[in-house]
Design a protein around this motif. Structure first.
Motif, short mmCIF file in Angstrom:
data_model
loop_
_atom_site.label_atom_id
_atom_site.label_comp_id
_atom_site.label_asym_id
_atom_site.label_seq_id
_atom_site.Cartn_x
_atom_site.Cartn_y
_atom_site.Cartn_z
N THR A 145 0.84 -1.20 0.00
CA THR A 145 0.00 0.00 0.00
C THR A 145 0.87 1.25 0.00
O THR A 145 1.76 1.37 0.84
CB THR A 145 -0.90 0.04 1.25
N PRO A 146 0.66 2.19 -0.92
CA PRO A 146 1.43 3.44 -0.90
C PRO A 146 1.21 4.18 0.42
O PRO A 146 0.11 4.17 0.97
CB PRO A 146 0.85 4.23 -2.08
N GLU A 147 2.26 4.82 0.92
CA GLU A 147 2.13 5.56 2.18
C GLU A 147 1.10 6.68 2.05
O GLU A 147 0.44 7.04 3.03
CB GLU A 147 3.48 6.13 2.61
N ASN A 148 0.96 7.26 0.88
CA ASN A 148 0.03 8.36 0.67
C ASN A 148 -1.10 7.97 -0.26
O ASN A 148 -1.48 8.73 -1.16
CB ASN A 148 0.77 9.59 0.13
N ALA B 82 -4.53 2.98 4.47
CA ALA B 82 -3.16 3.42 4.73
C ALA B 82 -2.20 2.26 4.82
O ALA B 82 -2.57 1.14 5.16
CB ALA B 82 -3.12 4.22 6.05
N ASN B 83 -0.95 2.54 4.53
CA ASN B 83 0.14 1.63 4.84
C ASN B 83 0.34 1.65 6.36
O ASN B 83 0.36 2.71 6.97
CB ASN B 83 1.41 2.09 4.12
N THR B 84 0.45 0.47 6.97
CA THR B 84 0.46 0.40 8.44
C THR B 84 1.85 0.24 9.05
O THR B 84 1.96 0.03 10.25
CB THR B 84 -0.44 -0.75 8.92
N GLY C 208 -11.74 7.77 10.74
CA GLY C 208 -11.14 8.24 9.50
C GLY C 208 -9.78 8.88 9.68
O GLY C 208 -9.36 9.72 8.88
N ALA C 209 -9.06 8.50 10.74
CA ALA C 209 -7.73 9.06 10.98
C ALA C 209 -6.73 8.55 9.96
O ALA C 209 -6.82 7.42 9.49
CB ALA C 209 -7.26 8.71 12.39
N GLU C 210 -5.77 9.38 9.64
CA GLU C 210 -4.73 9.03 8.67
C GLU C 210 -3.55 8.43 9.45
O GLU C 210 -2.63 9.14 9.86
CB GLU C 210 -4.30 10.27 7.90
N ILE C 211 -3.57 7.11 9.62
CA ILE C 211 -2.62 6.49 10.55
C ILE C 211 -1.22 6.29 9.97
O ILE C 211 -0.37 5.70 10.64
CB ILE C 211 -3.15 5.16 11.11
N ALA C 212 -0.99 6.76 8.75
CA ALA C 212 0.39 6.78 8.25
C ALA C 212 1.02 8.15 8.47
O ALA C 212 2.21 8.33 8.17
CB ALA C 212 0.41 6.42 6.76
#
Length: 225
Positions: A54-57, A103-105, A136-140
Motif C-alpha cells: 500500500t502506498p504511504e500516501n 493506509a500503509n500500516t 477516518g484518521a490518517e494512521i500513516a
C-alpha cells in the motif's frame, strides 16, 4: 503462585477481522477469568502487514483500494464491507467505510513496538483500531500517530522518533518473519503457550474453550484435542 497462559497475537491495524477478533478474544478471556480468577493471561501483540505494498500516501476510500488496487469487483467490495459493518456492530464496534482512509500500516506498527516497551501496547492498539475504522484518521501520518499516542500515555516526540528509528522497523520485520516461520498467512492469529494456534476471529466462547483446554494440559499433561 498463580498460573499463567501466554498468548501471542499477530494482527494488522488495517485488518477489520483483527479488530473484531481482539474484542472477541477479550470477551473470551473475561469469561475464562471469571471461572479461573487465579490464572493470568499474558498477552503480547505482534506485527503483521496484510498489504505492505500500500502506498504511504494512498488517496482513496477502502472501496477504491480493494476495487482498483486489489482488482476486486466494486459491487462485491460494497457487499463485503456491508457485512463487515454488521459483524462489527454485533461486537459493539463502529466501522465507517466512508470516513476510512486506507493506509500503509508500517509506521503504526513501529508505534506499537514503542508502546510495548512502555506497557501500553494493548491500549495503543485499541486506540489505533478505533481511529482507523471509526474516525477516518490518517494512521500513516506522523503527527496523527503522535497525537493518538499521547492520548494513551505515550510521549509525542518519542512517537515521532520511533518512526525514524530503524530498530523499530527491524522489530516489525522480525515479527513478520516469525509469523512466516510459523506458517501464518493471515491474521488475526493467536498462539497459546508457543504451541497451540488459533486462526481467525473466532467466537468468544471458542477462545474461552481453548484457554480451558490449555489450562487442563498445564495441570494434567494431557494434550488438548
Amino acid at each position: 503462585m498463580s498460573e499463567t497462559i501466554r498468548v501471542d497475537i499477530w494482527s494488522d491495524i488495517a485488518c477489520p477481522w483483527c479488530y473484531i477478533g481482539k474484542h472477541r478474544f477479550e470477551a473470551g478471556v473475561a469469561a475464562f477469568t471469571a471461572q479461573y480468577p487465579d490464572v493470568e493471561i499474558e498477552v503480547e501483540g505482534h506485527s503483521y502487514e496484510l498489504a505492505p505494498d500500500t502506498p504511504e500516501n494512498f488517496q482513496g476510500s477502502e472501496i477504491d483500494f480493494l476495487a482498483k488496487h486489489k482488482g476486486m469487483p466494486r459491487e462485491q467490495v460494497e457487499d463485503m464491507l456491508e457485512q463487515m459493518t454488521g459483524l462489527a456492530a454485533s461486537e459493539g464496534l463502529v466501522f465507517d467505510w466512508e470516513k476510512l482512509r486506507h493506509a500503509n500500516t508500517s509506521r503504526a506498527h513501529r508505534v506499537l513496538h514503542l508502546a510495548k516497551e512502555q506497557g501500553l501496547q494493548l491500549e495503543t492498539q485499541e486506540r489505533l483500531f478505533r481511529a482507523y475504522f471509526s474516525e477516518g484518521a490518517e494512521i500513516a501520518d506522523p503527527d496523527t500517530l503522535a497525537a493518538l499516542g499521547e492520548e494513551v500515555g505515550l510521549d509525542g516526540d518519542e512517537v515521532r522518533d520511533a518512526l525514524e528509528d530503524e530498530d523499530y522497523a527491524d522489530a516489525v520485520d522480525q515479527d513478520i518473519t516469525r509469523a512466516r516461520m510459523l506458517g501464518v498467512n493471515g491474521v488475526p492469529y493467536f498462539l497459546l503457550e508457543g504451541k497451540y494456534g488459533v486462526s481467525g476471529a473466532q467466537s468468544a466462547d471458542t477462545f474461552r474453550s481453548v484457554l480451558e483446554r490449555v489450562l487442563e494440559f498445564q495441570r494434567t499433561g494431557t494434550e488438548p484435542e
